[in-house]
Scaffold this motif. Structure first.
Motif, mmCIF file in Angstrom:
data_model
loop_
_atom_site.group_PDB
_atom_site.id
_atom_site.type_symbol
_atom_site.label_atom_id
_atom_site.label_comp_id
_atom_site.label_asym_id
_atom_site.label_seq_id
_atom_site.Cartn_x
_atom_site.Cartn_y
_atom_site.Cartn_z
ATOM 1 N N LEU A 64 0.955 -1.391 0.108
ATOM 2 C CA LEU A 64 -0.302 -0.360 -0.041
ATOM 3 C C LEU A 64 0.916 1.016 -0.336
ATOM 4 O O LEU A 64 1.669 1.330 0.738
ATOM 5 C CB LEU A 64 -1.459 -0.008 1.454
ATOM 6 N N PHE A 65 0.258 2.783 -0.704
ATOM 7 C CA PHE A 65 1.402 3.212 -1.287
ATOM 8 C C PHE A 65 2.299 4.066 -1.655
ATOM 9 O O PHE A 65 3.052 4.232 -1.032
ATOM 10 C CB PHE A 65 1.380 4.445 0.324
ATOM 11 N N ASN A 66 3.313 1.744 -1.789
ATOM 12 C CA ASN A 66 4.714 1.857 -2.035
ATOM 13 C C ASN A 66 4.881 1.460 -3.726
ATOM 14 O O ASN A 66 3.616 0.223 -3.620
ATOM 15 C CB ASN A 66 5.156 0.841 -1.067
ATOM 16 N N ASP A 67 5.663 1.784 -4.206
ATOM 17 C CA ASP A 67 4.920 0.964 -5.884
ATOM 18 C C ASP A 67 6.173 -0.017 -5.389
ATOM 19 O O ASP A 67 7.547 -0.066 -6.152
ATOM 20 C CB ASP A 67 5.368 1.919 -6.550
ATOM 21 N N VAL A 68 6.322 -0.659 -4.963
ATOM 22 C CA VAL A 68 6.649 -2.133 -4.920
ATOM 23 C C VAL A 68 6.438 -3.666 -5.068
ATOM 24 O O VAL A 68 5.240 -4.107 -4.959
ATOM 25 C CB VAL A 68 7.435 -2.273 -3.336
ATOM 26 N N THR A 79 -1.303 -21.511 0.812
ATOM 27 C CA THR A 79 -2.706 -21.217 0.913
ATOM 28 C C THR A 79 -2.088 -22.738 1.933
ATOM 29 O O THR A 79 -1.891 -23.652 1.369
ATOM 30 C CB THR A 79 -4.015 -22.148 0.635
ATOM 31 N N MET A 80 -2.816 -22.932 3.569
ATOM 32 C CA MET A 80 -2.339 -24.332 3.519
ATOM 33 C C MET A 80 -3.647 -25.269 3.627
ATOM 34 O O MET A 80 -3.336 -26.713 4.355
ATOM 35 C CB MET A 80 -1.922 -24.093 4.827
ATOM 36 N N GLU A 81 -3.967 -24.440 3.685
ATOM 37 C CA GLU A 81 -5.372 -25.267 3.617
ATOM 38 C C GLU A 81 -6.750 -24.759 2.772
ATOM 39 O O GLU A 81 -6.746 -23.816 2.216
ATOM 40 C CB GLU A 81 -6.871 -25.893 4.507
ATOM 41 N N ASN A 82 -7.883 -25.504 1.873
ATOM 42 C CA ASN A 82 -9.084 -24.507 1.502
ATOM 43 C C ASN A 82 -9.248 -23.067 1.823
ATOM 44 O O ASN A 82 -9.614 -22.940 3.105
ATOM 45 C CB ASN A 82 -9.980 -25.574 1.117
ATOM 46 N N SER A 83 -8.901 -22.054 1.169
ATOM 47 C CA SER A 83 -9.136 -20.687 1.196
ATOM 48 C C SER A 83 -9.923 -19.847 0.717
ATOM 49 O O SER A 83 -10.152 -19.863 -0.373
ATOM 50 C CB SER A 83 -7.795 -20.150 1.841
ATOM 51 N N GLU A 84 -10.393 -18.794 1.110
ATOM 52 C CA GLU A 84 -11.861 -17.582 0.510
ATOM 53 C C GLU A 84 -10.552 -16.056 1.056
ATOM 54 O O GLU A 84 -10.316 -16.151 2.237
ATOM 55 C CB GLU A 84 -12.745 -17.795 1.463
ATOM 56 N N ILE A 85 -10.404 -16.009 -0.175
ATOM 57 C CA ILE A 85 -9.016 -14.426 0.019
ATOM 58 C C ILE A 85 -9.889 -13.680 0.015
ATOM 59 O O ILE A 85 -10.639 -13.574 -1.710
ATOM 60 C CB ILE A 85 -7.873 -14.950 -0.729
ATOM 61 N N GLY A 86 -9.843 -12.382 0.413
ATOM 62 C CA GLY A 86 -11.117 -11.215 -0.071
ATOM 63 C C GLY A 86 -9.635 -10.757 -0.800
ATOM 64 O O GLY A 86 -8.463 -10.101 -0.191
ATOM 65 N N ILE A 87 -9.377 -9.317 -1.891
ATOM 66 C CA ILE A 87 -8.490 -8.786 -2.440
ATOM 67 C C ILE A 87 -9.502 -8.007 -3.000
ATOM 68 O O ILE A 87 -10.251 -7.713 -3.284
ATOM 69 C CB ILE A 87 -8.442 -9.294 -3.659
ATOM 70 N N ILE A 88 -8.330 -6.208 -2.258
ATOM 71 C CA ILE A 88 -8.586 -5.455 -2.459
ATOM 72 C C ILE A 88 -7.374 -4.750 -3.732
ATOM 73 O O ILE A 88 -6.190 -4.262 -2.765
ATOM 74 C CB ILE A 88 -9.144 -4.141 -1.137
ATOM 75 N N LEU A 89 -7.478 -3.771 -4.065
ATOM 76 C CA LEU A 89 -6.285 -3.544 -5.621
ATOM 77 C C LEU A 89 -5.852 -2.438 -4.555
ATOM 78 O O LEU A 89 -6.499 -1.324 -4.199
ATOM 79 C CB LEU A 89 -7.415 -2.870 -6.679
ATOM 80 N N ASN A 90 -4.953 -1.855 -4.424
ATOM 81 C CA ASN A 90 -4.064 -0.735 -3.723
ATOM 82 C C ASN A 90 -4.384 0.597 -4.809
ATOM 83 O O ASN A 90 -5.081 1.424 -3.994
ATOM 84 C CB ASN A 90 -2.721 -0.495 -4.080
ATOM 85 N N ILE A 148 -8.295 1.187 -2.805
ATOM 86 C CA ILE A 148 -8.675 1.980 -1.846
ATOM 87 C C ILE A 148 -7.080 3.185 -1.663
ATOM 88 O O ILE A 148 -8.029 3.652 -0.956
ATOM 89 C CB ILE A 148 -7.388 0.406 -0.966
ATOM 90 N N GLU A 149 -6.900 3.355 -2.449
ATOM 91 C CA GLU A 149 -5.507 4.463 -1.978
ATOM 92 C C GLU A 149 -6.844 5.608 -2.522
ATOM 93 O O GLU A 149 -6.782 6.187 -1.770
ATOM 94 C CB GLU A 149 -4.104 4.682 -2.876
ATOM 95 N N LYS A 150 -7.535 5.425 -3.661
ATOM 96 C CA LYS A 150 -8.679 6.717 -4.152
ATOM 97 C C LYS A 150 -9.432 6.581 -2.804
ATOM 98 O O LYS A 150 -9.541 7.782 -2.822
ATOM 99 C CB LYS A 150 -9.053 5.870 -5.236
ATOM 100 N N MET A 151 -9.711 5.601 -2.296
ATOM 101 C CA MET A 151 -10.887 6.010 -1.226
ATOM 102 C C MET A 151 -10.365 6.904 0.123
ATOM 103 O O MET A 151 -11.022 7.972 0.717
ATOM 104 C CB MET A 151 -11.555 4.256 -0.971
ATOM 105 N N ILE A 152 -9.139 6.477 0.363
ATOM 106 C CA ILE A 152 -8.801 7.035 2.097
ATOM 107 C C ILE A 152 -8.077 8.496 1.698
ATOM 108 O O ILE A 152 -8.325 9.278 2.374
ATOM 109 C CB ILE A 152 -6.915 5.769 1.806
#
Length: 228
Positions: free
Chosen positions: A87-91, A99-110, A113-117
């Motif tokens: 976040l806030f870094n171009d890295v 994943t260590m088990e079946n997982s559900e992952i939420g993803i938010i593009l930087n 969220i930066e525009k919203m902040i």
């Protein structure tokens, strides 16, 4: 359905103190992806374009050494965020996440969220608070590595795993993740042989049990004393 989604996202520390209206706006930004056990979410060195949170399941964060060994840095469960360093870094992503088990992952593009902040002081302040806590924890870990002996650090790591991934059983608190002695050694910063010896000592003292192929904390109070 919306209330269920808000409840899930409110369990994530970075969003926990936000108003329901703001949470609804954040939910419009996030996408969700399901992963099977053993899938890679991203590799170390990939372009850091988003940050993630665990809606269900568990993930392992690790780096690969020059000789090809995987070095476990952390194991995260439901409600945890990762890759927020981008976040806030171009890295690039500094580690690989699997994943260590079946997982559900939420993803938010930087970029989203930066525009919203930029237009929301409440969200900006909350994110600053959470990232500051993460920085403090990282600094504390480095300090512990420098000034604590391996027995102390191993006990701290077991206690941390117990608190984050513990499951109550008849015999004690089971660390309910697939984790090897080598994984623990990587987190402690020592050798697998040293960790195995310390766990064996803790077992003889009645603090832990390993007979069920998983580590069970029998006496959490005594383990806490081992970290002092």
């Amino acid at each position: 359905m919306l209330q269920d989604s808000i409840k899930v996202i409110k369990n994530i520390p970075v969003f926990s103190q936000l108003s329901e209206n703001i949470l609804e706006e954040i939910l419009k930004l996030q996408s969700t992806k399901k992963y099977k056990k053993g899938e890679i979410i991203f590799f170390e060195g990939d372009k850091g374009e988003a940050f993630f949170f665990v809606k269900s399941g568990k993930v392992k964060i690790y780096k690969t050494s020059l000789d090809g060994r995987d070095i476990t840095l952390n194991i995260l469960g439901e409600g945890s965020i990762f890759a927020e360093v981008t976040l806030f870094n171009d890295v690039s992503y500094p580690a690989t996440v699997e994943t260590m088990e079946n997982s559900e992952i939420g993803i938010i593009l930087n970029k989203d969220i930066e525009k919203m902040i930029l237009s929301n002081n409440e969200l900006a302040l909350q994110i600053i608070k959470v990232l500051s806590k993460r920085l403090y924890r990282s600094q504390k870990t480095i300090k512990d590595m420098a000034f604590s002996d391996t027995y102390n650090r191993t006990s701290r790591t077991l206690l941390d795993l117990c608190e984050r991934h513990g499951k109550e059983t008849k015999t004690g608190i089971e660390i309910d993740i697939d984790i090897t002695r080598q994984d623990i050694a990587n987190m402690v910063g020592t050798s697998r042989e040293t960790v195995s010896r310390i766990i064996s000592d803790l077992k003889k003292e009645g603090v832990v049990d390993t007979s069920a192929k998983k580590i069970i904390i029998i006496d959490k109070g005594e383990l806490e004393k081992c970290t002092e």
